[in-house]
Motif scaffolding. Structure first.
Motif, PDB file in Angstrom:
ATOM      1  N   ALA A  23      14.674  -2.508  -1.889  1.00 37.17           N
ATOM      2  CA  ALA A  23      14.287  -3.553  -2.835  1.00 37.17           C
ATOM      3  C   ALA A  23      13.414  -2.933  -3.903  1.00 37.17           C
ATOM      4  O   ALA A  23      12.784  -1.891  -3.683  1.00 37.17           O
ATOM      5  N   PHE A  24      13.435  -3.554  -5.068  1.00 34.65           N
ATOM      6  CA  PHE A  24      12.522  -3.095  -6.125  1.00 34.65           C
ATOM      7  C   PHE A  24      12.117  -4.295  -6.955  1.00 34.65           C
ATOM      8  O   PHE A  24      12.776  -5.348  -6.932  1.00 34.65           O
ATOM      9  N   GLY A  25      11.000  -4.166  -7.644  1.00 36.47           N
ATOM     10  CA  GLY A  25      10.547  -5.263  -8.494  1.00 36.47           C
ATOM     11  C   GLY A  25       9.831  -4.692  -9.707  1.00 36.47           C
ATOM     12  O   GLY A  25       9.039  -3.754  -9.585  1.00 36.47           O
ATOM     13  N   GLU A  67      13.651  -8.799  -9.711  1.00 37.70           N
ATOM     14  CA  GLU A  67      13.672  -8.284  -8.350  1.00 37.70           C
ATOM     15  C   GLU A  67      15.057  -7.679  -8.111  1.00 37.70           C
ATOM     16  O   GLU A  67      16.037  -8.153  -8.680  1.00 37.70           O
ATOM     17  N   GLY A  91       7.662  -1.297  -8.470  1.00 36.66           N
ATOM     18  CA  GLY A  91       7.417  -1.056  -7.059  1.00 36.66           C
ATOM     19  C   GLY A  91       8.752  -1.111  -6.329  1.00 36.66           C
ATOM     20  O   GLY A  91       9.655  -1.824  -6.746  1.00 36.66           O
ATOM     21  N   CYS A  92       8.863  -0.351  -5.239  1.00 34.08           N
ATOM     22  CA  CYS A  92      10.138  -0.376  -4.519  1.00 34.08           C
ATOM     23  C   CYS A  92       9.963   0.154  -3.103  1.00 34.08           C
ATOM     24  O   CYS A  92       8.870   0.589  -2.714  1.00 34.08           O
ATOM     25  N   GLY A  93      11.024   0.132  -2.334  1.00 37.49           N
ATOM     26  CA  GLY A  93      10.974   0.688  -0.988  1.00 37.49           C
ATOM     27  C   GLY A  93      12.152   0.218  -0.156  1.00 37.49           C
ATOM     28  O   GLY A  93      13.002  -0.539  -0.627  1.00 37.49           O
ATOM     29  N   SER A 114       9.955 -11.631  -5.117  1.00 35.30           N
ATOM     30  CA  SER A 114      10.445 -11.205  -3.803  1.00 35.30           C
ATOM     31  C   SER A 114      10.915 -12.352  -2.888  1.00 35.30           C
ATOM     32  O   SER A 114      11.821 -12.140  -2.079  1.00 35.30           O
ATOM     33  N   GLN A 124       9.364 -11.204 -13.818  1.00 37.88           N
ATOM     34  CA  GLN A 124       9.783 -10.040 -13.037  1.00 37.88           C
ATOM     35  C   GLN A 124      11.296 -10.040 -12.866  1.00 37.88           C
ATOM     36  O   GLN A 124      11.941 -11.081 -13.017  1.00 37.88           O
ATOM     37  N   PHE A 150       6.355  -5.596   2.592  1.00 36.55           N
ATOM     38  CA  PHE A 150       7.763  -5.942   2.856  1.00 36.55           C
ATOM     39  C   PHE A 150       8.707  -4.765   2.700  1.00 36.55           C
ATOM     40  O   PHE A 150       9.924  -4.921   2.835  1.00 36.55           O
ATOM     41  N   THR A 151       8.173  -3.572   2.405  1.00 36.62           N
ATOM     42  CA  THR A 151       9.031  -2.388   2.367  1.00 36.62           C
ATOM     43  C   THR A 151       8.355  -1.256   3.147  1.00 36.62           C
ATOM     44  O   THR A 151       7.137  -1.160   3.196  1.00 36.62           O
ATOM     45  N   ARG A 200       0.137 -15.634 -11.486  1.00 41.27           N
ATOM     46  CA  ARG A 200      -1.058 -15.098 -10.792  1.00 41.27           C
ATOM     47  C   ARG A 200      -2.305 -15.491 -11.560  1.00 41.27           C
ATOM     48  O   ARG A 200      -2.261 -15.609 -12.787  1.00 41.27           O
ATOM     49  N   HIS A 246       5.436 -13.499  -7.012  1.00 38.84           N
ATOM     50  CA  HIS A 246       6.405 -12.439  -7.320  1.00 38.84           C
ATOM     51  C   HIS A 246       7.811 -12.998  -7.102  1.00 38.84           C
ATOM     52  O   HIS A 246       7.963 -14.133  -6.624  1.00 38.84           O
ATOM     53  N   PHE A 258       3.740  -1.578   0.219  1.00 38.02           N
ATOM     54  CA  PHE A 258       4.002  -3.010   0.121  1.00 38.02           C
ATOM     55  C   PHE A 258       4.303  -3.494   1.530  1.00 38.02           C
ATOM     56  O   PHE A 258       4.971  -2.787   2.287  1.00 38.02           O
ATOM     57  N   GLN A 264      14.587 -12.703  -2.420  1.00 39.36           N
ATOM     58  CA  GLN A 264      15.244 -11.858  -1.400  1.00 39.36           C
ATOM     59  C   GLN A 264      15.555 -12.689  -0.156  1.00 39.36           C
ATOM     60  O   GLN A 264      16.660 -12.642   0.387  1.00 39.36           O
TER      61      GLN A 264
END
Ligand code: PHE
Length: 355
Positions: A323-325, A225, A300-302, A186, A223, A264-265, A210, A184, A262, A189
């Motif tokens: 963060a979001f991706g 990010e 996805g985010c958080g 991420s 992606q 990380f969030t 992947r 990803h 996730f 970040q």
């Protein structure tokens, strides 16, 4: 008569003869033959020059000059005559009507940016206007950046060999473990927070990898990010930015935040977009795009997990962030109505020309 005068005289005679002969030449082939007769290795001019050695030395330069002059005269008139032949051929064709001047011209073939690149640039543009900066990170990562620093514990299923491409060899230096292809964006970040002081407002577009392949998955995809870190950044800021972005990208559509997870969030959410194919229709269950749910998952985010902030030596007591991706292929497919992700990578012009 002296030898020198004799040779100079012969150059003059050659010149006259040449003019006489070239006026008789009727086509390209005859022209080439004539040129070779005069300028070739066994040609007339070479023959004259072979007499140079017997000349008194003070006359030699003069003969040399004269020979060169004649060579240029011959070159030029051969070129002119050739051009005349070509022009005549063209005129003849035109006169015969072989060239149809009323036909439309051939247009140059214009290429265009790949639909994924177009989508990527559109996403970048929207965030640049919102004051975000663009960063990039490496495709080949260490475990630390792809997993550990993102609070993905050693036994998290995302590290499983089934999902991650590991690379043989130890070129990142022994203690960091085997290199891998980032799964990803991420890890960018972490790179950005390690090297920059807050406030941070960035996006990171790029390829991710992947071990996955079917109608909606390819082993490599893209992606974008996003990361914002500052004092007093709240979940409502995340919602505002994400909603604004989706509004600009997809137009006016329903958006919802659904609780998710996730590592990380915390808290984490999945963002859904109202399905354009079945919205308003009674029989949603028939929709192939959203399989009847009425919603499409787009990112996805958080809120950035405090452990992640600690890893980059940011103080989680003072700083918060979100963060979001999102997957670029998925965004492009939803927006452009593309049914199969593999179309992006087949380079079939019938597909590419549509965009
Ligand atoms: N990295 C997550 C993924 O690939 C997406 C994500 C990014 C989720 C940032 C939350 C925050 O699925």
């Amino acid at each position: 008569m002296e030898v020198g005068d004799d040779l100079l005289g012969r150059v003059k005679i050659l010149e006259n003869r040449f003019h006489g002969e070239i006026s008789q030449v009727a086509n390209d082939q005859e022209l080439l033959r004539l040129k070779a007769c005069y300028l070739g290795k066994q040609g007339h001019l070479a023959e004259v020059l072979r007499g140079l050695g017997q000349m008194p030395s003070e006359q030699r330069p003069l003969l040399g000059q004269e020979a060169n002059r004649l060579k240029q005269v011959i070159d030029h008139s051969c070129r002119d005559t050739l051009k005349r032949f070509e022009d005549e051929k063209k005129q003849k064709k035109l006169a015969q009507g072989v060239v149809d001047l009323t036909l439309p011209g051939r247009s140059a073939v214009l290429g265009s940016a790949h639909p994924l690149r177009q989508t990527m640039e559109e996403v970048e543009d929207i965030f640049l206007h919102l004051g975000f900066s663009i960063f990039e990170g490496p495709d080949v990562e260490q475990d630390y950046y792809n997993f550990a620093a993102l609070n993905i514990s050693a036994n998290h299923p995302a590290r499983d060999m089934q999902d991650t491409f590991y690379i043989d060899g130890d070129f990142l230096g022994g203690h960091v473990g085997p290199p891998l292809l980032r799964t990803h964006t991420s890890p960018v970040q972490i790179h950005v927070m390690e090297s920059h002081k807050p406030p941070i407002r960035m996006i990171a577009p790029g390829a991710v990898y992947r071990r996955d392949s079917d109608i909606t998955h390819t082993p490599m995809f893209h992606q974008v990010e996003g990361l914002v870190v500052d004092q007093e950044v709240r979940f409502s800021d995340l919602q505002g930015i994400v909603a604004l972005f989706l509004r600009k990208f997809f137009g006016k559509r329903g958006v919802r935040f659904r609780p998710s997870y996730f590592p990380f969030t915390e808290p984490s959410a999945e963002v859904d977009l109202a399905c354009a194919a079945c919205e308003g229709k009674k029989d949603k269950s028939a929709c192939r795009l959203c399989s009847g749910t009425g919603w499409l998952e787009v990112m996805g985010c958080g809120m950035v997990h405090p452990n992640v902030l600690r890893h980059v030596k940011y103080n989680p007591e003072k700083l918060t962030g979100f963060a979001f991706g999102m997957g670029i292929e998925r965004m492009a497919m939803l927006r452009l109505g593309i049914p199969d992700i593999r179309l992006f990578y087949e380079n079939d012009l019938r597909f590419l020309r549509q965009f």
